[in-house]
Design a protein around this motif. Structure first.
Motif, PDB file in Angstrom:
ATOM      1  N   HIS A   1      38.515 -28.216  38.744  1.00 56.30           N
ATOM      2  CA  HIS A   1      38.865 -27.348  37.616  1.00 56.30           C
ATOM      3  C   HIS A   1      37.879 -27.517  36.465  1.00 56.30           C
ATOM      4  O   HIS A   1      37.363 -26.538  35.920  1.00 56.30           O
ATOM      5  CB  HIS A   1      40.296 -27.681  37.173  1.00 56.30           C
TER       6      HIS A   1
ATOM      7  N   HIS B   1      39.827 -23.120  28.403  1.00 56.56           N
ATOM      8  CA  HIS B   1      39.776 -24.417  29.089  1.00 56.56           C
ATOM      9  C   HIS B   1      39.467 -25.567  28.125  1.00 56.56           C
ATOM     10  O   HIS B   1      39.931 -26.690  28.339  1.00 56.56           O
ATOM     11  CB  HIS B   1      38.765 -24.385  30.237  1.00 56.56           C
TER      12      HIS B   1
ATOM     13  N   TRP C   1      47.368 -17.095  31.368  1.00 52.95           N
ATOM     14  CA  TRP C   1      47.711 -18.262  30.566  1.00 52.95           C
ATOM     15  C   TRP C   1      48.976 -17.984  29.782  1.00 52.95           C
ATOM     16  O   TRP C   1      49.173 -16.867  29.313  1.00 52.95           O
ATOM     17  CB  TRP C   1      46.593 -18.543  29.545  1.00 52.95           C
TER      18      TRP C   1
ATOM     19  N   ASP D   1      47.601 -23.261  31.935  1.00 53.67           N
ATOM     20  CA  ASP D   1      46.751 -22.404  32.771  1.00 53.67           C
ATOM     21  C   ASP D   1      47.549 -22.061  34.029  1.00 53.67           C
ATOM     22  O   ASP D   1      47.922 -22.963  34.777  1.00 53.67           O
ATOM     23  CB  ASP D   1      45.481 -23.203  33.129  1.00 53.67           C
TER      24      ASP D   1
ATOM     25  N   HIS E   1      43.819 -21.700  40.553  1.00 53.87           N
ATOM     26  CA  HIS E   1      42.882 -22.827  40.657  1.00 53.87           C
ATOM     27  C   HIS E   1      43.390 -24.058  39.895  1.00 53.87           C
ATOM     28  O   HIS E   1      42.928 -25.159  40.126  1.00 53.87           O
ATOM     29  CB  HIS E   1      41.461 -22.433  40.227  1.00 53.87           C
TER      30      HIS E   1
HETATM   31 FE   LIG Z   1      41.553 -22.749  34.765  1.00 54.61          FE
END
Ligand SMILES: [Fe+2]
Length: 188
Positions: free
Chosen positions: A23, A70, A120, A154, A158
């Motif tokens: 990630h 992120h 998100w 998130d 992934h």
């Molecule tokens: Fe992500």
């Protein structure tokens, strides 16, 4: 490219070292590389990241948004604690506005679980000091709505697929153990 403020295995078992490695090291690095390549020679080259997210469009916005998202995501965690809960000013605001931490968690988790596709879920504060929970698809960030982001989960696959497969609600439920509420207070 931000460095993680903890060891790669520090969030286990909530987020595995393997997930964190991909990630942070692959997904985020990819967004950062794409953004750094795209801004060369444009008006965005020396612009603060948040301003790029407010002004850019298309691929530039996607990569800038995912970089900002992120950065906020990876820097808000700490080692798991079963009874982890808000402290300080954010605890008071949550209590006042949602009635209890449990009621807040329920609404936040529901918004995360029901977001269709990639995106998100965010806790933000508006200009009048009111807390707001929003869903943002793909690379969206609350700064685009004039909100100040405080906390985010998130819900792109992934973020959890290696550890939880399709069980997004289980992943969301586990994340409360690793939220660093001191960081959330600093963002207020
Ligand atoms: Fe992500």
């Amino acid at each position: 490219m931000i460095q993680l403020p903890y060891e790669a295995n520090a969030l286990e078992p909530v987020i595995s070292k393997e997930t964190l490695g991909f990630h942070h090291g692959k997904h985020l690095q990819g967004y950062v590389n794409n953004l750094n390549a795209a801004i060369v020679g444009t008006e965005f080259e020396n612009m603060p990241l948040e301003d790029i997210v407010k002004k850019a469009e298309g691929g530039m916005l996607n990569n800038a948004g995912q970089t900002l998202n992120h950065n906020l995501y990876f820097t808000q965690f700490c080692a798991p604690e079963a009874d982890n809960k808000p402290v300080g000013a954010i605890a008071e605001l949550i209590e006042k506005q949602f009635g209890s931490f449990d009621a807040f968690k329920e609404e936040f988790a529901k918004k995360g679980a029901t977001l269709f596709g990639s995106g998100w879920v965010w806790l933000s504060i508006d200009t009048e000091g009111k807390l707001v929970i929003t869903q943002e698809t793909n690379a969206g960030n609350p700064v685009q709505r004039g909100l100040k982001p405080l906390l985010t989960f998130d819900v792109w696959e992934h973020a959890y697929y290696l550890d939880y497969q399709n069980r997004r609600p289980d992943h969301i439920a586990a994340l409360w153990q690793i939220v660093d509420w001191n960081v959330v207070n600093q963002r207020l």
